[in-house]
Motif scaffolding. Structure first.
Motif, short mmCIF file in Angstrom:
data_model
loop_
_atom_site.label_atom_id
_atom_site.label_comp_id
_atom_site.label_asym_id
_atom_site.label_seq_id
_atom_site.Cartn_x
_atom_site.Cartn_y
_atom_site.Cartn_z
N LEU A 115 1.91 -9.31 16.66
CA LEU A 115 1.83 -9.98 15.46
C LEU A 115 0.71 -11.03 15.92
O LEU A 115 0.28 -12.02 14.78
N ILE A 116 0.42 -11.42 17.21
CA ILE A 116 -0.68 -12.45 17.67
C ILE A 116 -1.96 -12.23 17.34
O ILE A 116 -2.62 -11.23 17.68
N GLY A 117 -2.72 -13.19 16.54
CA GLY A 117 -3.94 -13.00 16.39
C GLY A 117 -4.48 -11.69 15.29
O GLY A 117 -5.39 -11.49 15.12
N VAL A 118 -3.42 -11.43 14.43
CA VAL A 118 -3.54 -10.38 13.68
C VAL A 118 -3.25 -10.66 12.20
O VAL A 118 -2.53 -11.54 11.85
N ASP A 119 -4.27 -10.38 11.19
CA ASP A 119 -4.22 -10.82 9.94
C ASP A 119 -3.10 -10.28 9.30
O ASP A 119 -2.62 -8.85 9.46
N PRO A 120 -2.04 -11.27 8.52
CA PRO A 120 -0.98 -10.43 8.12
C PRO A 120 -0.96 -9.49 7.07
O PRO A 120 -0.17 -8.44 6.91
N ILE A 121 -2.09 -9.26 6.24
CA ILE A 121 -2.38 -8.17 5.65
C ILE A 121 -2.38 -6.91 6.23
O ILE A 121 -1.86 -5.90 5.54
N ILE A 122 -2.82 -6.59 7.54
CA ILE A 122 -2.88 -5.58 8.30
C ILE A 122 -2.01 -5.41 9.36
O ILE A 122 -2.24 -4.82 10.41
N ALA A 123 -0.85 -6.39 9.43
CA ALA A 123 -0.18 -6.58 10.62
C ALA A 123 0.72 -5.18 10.84
O ALA A 123 0.91 -4.81 11.90
N TYR A 124 1.10 -4.58 9.69
CA TYR A 124 1.90 -3.42 9.84
C TYR A 124 1.20 -2.22 8.99
O TYR A 124 0.22 -2.51 8.31
N HIS A 125 1.58 -0.81 9.31
CA HIS A 125 1.25 0.27 8.83
C HIS A 125 1.57 0.23 7.27
O HIS A 125 2.67 -0.04 6.91
N SER A 126 0.67 0.45 6.31
CA SER A 126 0.72 0.92 5.12
C SER A 126 1.60 2.04 4.62
O SER A 126 1.28 3.24 5.44
N VAL A 127 2.18 2.02 3.71
CA VAL A 127 3.05 3.23 3.18
C VAL A 127 2.26 3.72 2.02
O VAL A 127 2.56 3.27 0.85
N ALA A 128 1.34 4.56 2.13
CA ALA A 128 0.28 4.87 0.99
C ALA A 128 0.65 6.16 0.21
O ALA A 128 1.37 6.94 0.71
N ASP A 129 0.11 5.86 -1.11
CA ASP A 129 0.10 7.11 -1.94
C ASP A 129 -0.91 8.28 -1.35
O ASP A 129 -1.77 7.86 -0.59
N GLN A 130 -0.85 9.40 -1.84
CA GLN A 130 -1.77 10.15 -1.52
C GLN A 130 -1.49 11.65 -2.41
O GLN A 130 -0.96 11.34 -3.33
N TYR A 131 -2.86 12.18 -2.72
CA TYR A 131 -2.91 13.17 -3.66
C TYR A 131 -3.77 14.51 -3.22
O TYR A 131 -4.74 14.41 -2.05
N ALA A 132 -3.82 15.39 -3.99
CA ALA A 132 -4.56 16.63 -3.71
C ALA A 132 -4.85 17.49 -5.13
O ALA A 132 -3.87 17.30 -5.89
N ALA A 133 -5.70 18.10 -5.36
CA ALA A 133 -6.00 19.09 -6.42
C ALA A 133 -6.95 20.24 -5.84
O ALA A 133 -7.82 20.01 -4.81
N ARG A 134 -6.41 21.38 -6.45
CA ARG A 134 -7.26 22.71 -6.19
C ARG A 134 -7.71 23.20 -7.46
O ARG A 134 -6.97 23.40 -8.54
#
Length: 374
Positions: free
Chosen positions: A252-271
């Motif tokens: 956590l040292i010297g890291v912007d708090p916004i990107i300190a941890y991995h995001s749990v993101a949405d995802q999508y697909a279409a065919r």
């Protein structure tokens, strides 16, 4: 003969629908998912298979990503300078489907994943100056991914509607895959000696994302001619958690708090595509379609902080398949037509508007699936 060909074509479409794969496109961490629509629907096929209750499937996917993009522009200098990040992913998807009625089915899917990532910047450095030896080191992750449970329902009675139908599915993704896989990273000390730091591997090769998610699907087909069928399907995964507990840079040292941890993101697909059955080669058919898959910069539900590489890839998807009364085999090779690493939530916080991260994509991936009906 036309009824047999229609049965083969329609049954292949449903086999394709059971294997809508959202596959990680290199550094854009699209988690391995499989839609789980029932493979039995045509009334003719019901008669041939004597109304199969169970279906077991095994899928194999492979990709090799190495081309870096910032937006839609390829960073060709990465390959020219030998500084590209290379991800190799092998994934085996195990699926089990139970046909409760001719319209209602339940399914469970579990991926088993083998990832290898090689890079310079994560270790000694990302340039000849930083890393005179140009040492390329590897990090790995192996194990099960995130399990998915789903229920699917045909809008129309499949016994009566063999030429057109649409299916809706809803499911839940469980965080069974390790979202904090760690491996050894090589660092140079001030004295120029090699040292080992054990920390979380890159987000793109983590086995899971650490969140519980809601999955919505829509799938359907329409007969265009006696041997030709249009198919289409779509998938969106809503993740409720904003970030997990995996440290993006191991500290956590010297890291912007916004990107300190991995995001749990949405995802999508279409065919969407066309399936063409052969009149001279019983059981075989060709498919040609297109697909899009990706990770958005902003989630539909909840926050979008944390480290993520959002983006999407548009592919042309040719394929070939064989089906008989008990087995189905298909092979598709989606080939990239357009790749875009869009700006992330973190990028968009830059008041200058200049910040824009990159991501590596594959040129194509290989998908092979085998299904056995009981």
């Amino acid at each position: 003969m036309n009824r047999i060909l229609l049965t083969i074509g329609v049954s292949y479409i449903f086999f394709i629908l059971t294997n809508l794969n959202v596959f990680g496109q290199g550094c854009v961490a699209v988690r391995h998912m499989s839609c789980s629509a029932p493979a039995m629907s045509s009334s003719d096929l019901f008669k041939q298979s004597q109304y199969s209750k169970w279906q077991v499937s095994m899928g194999y996917r492979y990709l090799h990503s190495f081309r870096h993009f910032k937006g839609t522009e390829e960073q060709k200098e990465r390959i020219a300078n030998g500084t590209e990040v290379i991800n190799d992913s092998h994934s085996f998807d195990i699926g089990l489907n139970y046909q409760f009625t001719n319209r209602l089915s339940f399914a469970v899917n579990l991926p088993v994943i083998i990832n290898d990532r090689s890079s310079l910047y994560e270790h000694y450095g990302n340039s000849v100056t930083d890393n005179p030896s140009q040492a390329r080191f590897h990090t790995k992750s192996n194990g099960i991914g995130d399990m998915r449970l789903s229920v699917n329902y045909w809008v129309l009675n499949p016994d009566k509607h063999t030429k057109n139908n649409i299916l809706f599915g809803v499911g839940v993704k469980l965080p069974t895959g390790n979202s904090n896989v760690k491996d050894d990273f090589h660092k140079l000390t001030k004295a120029g000696q090699d040292s080992i730091v054990n920390k979380a591997v890159d987000q793109s090769i983590q086995l899971g994302d650490g969140g519980v998610a809601l999955n919505l699907e829509v799938q359907g087909f329409s007969q265009l001619a006696s041997k030709t069928t249009l198919y289409y399907n779509g998938f969106y995964m809503f993740n409720f958690r904003e970030t997990n507990k995996t440290l993006n840079r191991g500290t956590l040292i010297g890291v912007d708090p916004i990107i300190a941890y991995h995001s749990v993101a949405d995802q999508y697909a279409a065919r969407m595509g066309i399936n063409q059955a052969f009149s001279f080669l019983e059981g075989f058919s060709l498919m040609l379609g297109g697909r899009v898959e990706g990770v958005p910069a902003h989630d539909v539900i909840g926050g979008s902080k944390g480290f993520r590489r959002p983006g999407y890839i548009v592919s042309g998807e040719p394929g070939i398949a064989y089906m008989n009364s008990k087995y189905s085999l298909t092979c598709t090779v989606p080939v990239a037509l357009a790749r875009n690493r869009i700006k992330s939530y973190y990028d968009l916080q830059d008041p200058t508007g200049q910040r824009h991260g990159d991501a590596a994509f594959a040129d194509y991936f290989i998908s092979v699936n085998v299904t056995r009906r009981f």
